[in-house]
Design a protein around this motif. Sequence first.
Motif, mmCIF file in Angstrom:
data_model
loop_
_atom_site.group_PDB
_atom_site.id
_atom_site.type_symbol
_atom_site.label_atom_id
_atom_site.label_comp_id
_atom_site.label_asym_id
_atom_site.label_seq_id
_atom_site.Cartn_x
_atom_site.Cartn_y
_atom_site.Cartn_z
ATOM 1 N N THR A 158 67.717 -15.585 6.303
ATOM 2 C CA THR A 158 67.281 -16.810 6.966
ATOM 3 C C THR A 158 68.230 -17.124 8.107
ATOM 4 O OG1 THR A 158 68.625 -18.243 5.558
ATOM 5 C CG2 THR A 158 66.385 -17.748 4.785
ATOM 6 N N GLY A 159 67.866 -18.054 8.967
ATOM 7 C CA GLY A 159 68.729 -18.486 10.070
ATOM 8 C C GLY A 159 69.060 -17.346 11.004
ATOM 9 N N SER A 160 70.345 -17.114 11.247
ATOM 10 C CA SER A 160 70.791 -16.035 12.132
ATOM 11 C C SER A 160 70.366 -14.662 11.624
ATOM 12 C CB SER A 160 72.321 -16.033 12.252
ATOM 13 O OG SER A 160 72.792 -17.239 12.772
ATOM 14 N N PHE A 161 70.013 -14.578 10.345
ATOM 15 C CA PHE A 161 69.676 -13.303 9.721
ATOM 16 C C PHE A 161 68.192 -13.223 9.342
ATOM 17 C CE2 PHE A 161 73.999 -14.586 8.649
ATOM 18 C CZ PHE A 161 74.707 -13.584 9.284
ATOM 19 N N ALA A 162 67.357 -13.997 10.003
ATOM 20 C CA ALA A 162 65.930 -14.046 9.666
ATOM 21 C C ALA A 162 65.316 -12.649 9.691
ATOM 22 C CB ALA A 162 65.187 -14.961 10.629
ATOM 23 N N PHE A 163 64.642 -12.307 8.616
ATOM 24 C CA PHE A 163 63.911 -11.050 8.440
ATOM 25 C C PHE A 163 64.805 -9.809 8.443
ATOM 26 C CE2 PHE A 163 61.131 -14.070 10.686
ATOM 27 C CZ PHE A 163 60.219 -14.296 9.667
#
Length: 183
Positions: A140-145
Motif C-alpha cells: 500500500t502507499g509508496s509500495f502499492a501493488f
Amino acid sequence: MLSKIIYSTAVLLATAAVILLALFSPLPHRNNHKNPQLSLSFYIQHPQVGGSTLSATHSAAPPDAGALIFHRILTEGPDISSRAIGKAHGFIIPVESFAHSAFNIIYLTFHSHEYSGSISVQARNLGHKEREELAVVGGTGSFAFARGLAVFVQTNRGIDNLDAAYHIKLHLEFPNRSQTIPG
C-alpha cells in the motif's frame, strides 16, 4: 479553370504532406520499459523497553502453540539504536496443516521521509533457516501493488532463536503505473 488548378494543387500538396509526415515522423512510443524496480535494506529488531528486550508477545509461546503473533521494529542499521523506520507485524500458524496457508503473512509498515506504506510478505514454507527467501505479494502507499522477493537473513541468535534480529533485503517490482484503470 483557375479553380480546378487551385483545387488540384491543394490536393497534391495535401497528399505530399501526408506522405512526408508518414516517412519522417518519429515512431510512436512503445512501452518496452521494464516495470519500475526498488531495492531496500533494513533490519528487524526486538523492541526494547526500559533497557531490556521486550518479549511479551511470543517468547512465552510453547512449541506446540497454535499461532505465533509478533510485533517488531524496523531500523535502518543493525544496531537497535539505529533510526526506526517502521514496524513488522506478523501472524503465523506453524501447525503443519496451516504451514502453507495464505494467513501466514508478515506486514512491514514504513513511516519515514522516503516511504510511507506497507508491504505484505507471504510467510509460507518457513524452514527456520538462517536465510529465508519469501514472496512479496502486495503493498500500500509508496509500495502499492508491489511484487518481488524478501530475503531474511538472521544476524544474531537470541535465547531459543526467539530474540533473533534479521537483515531484510527487499527486491520490489511495480506494475506500469502509467496505465489508467477504467472507472
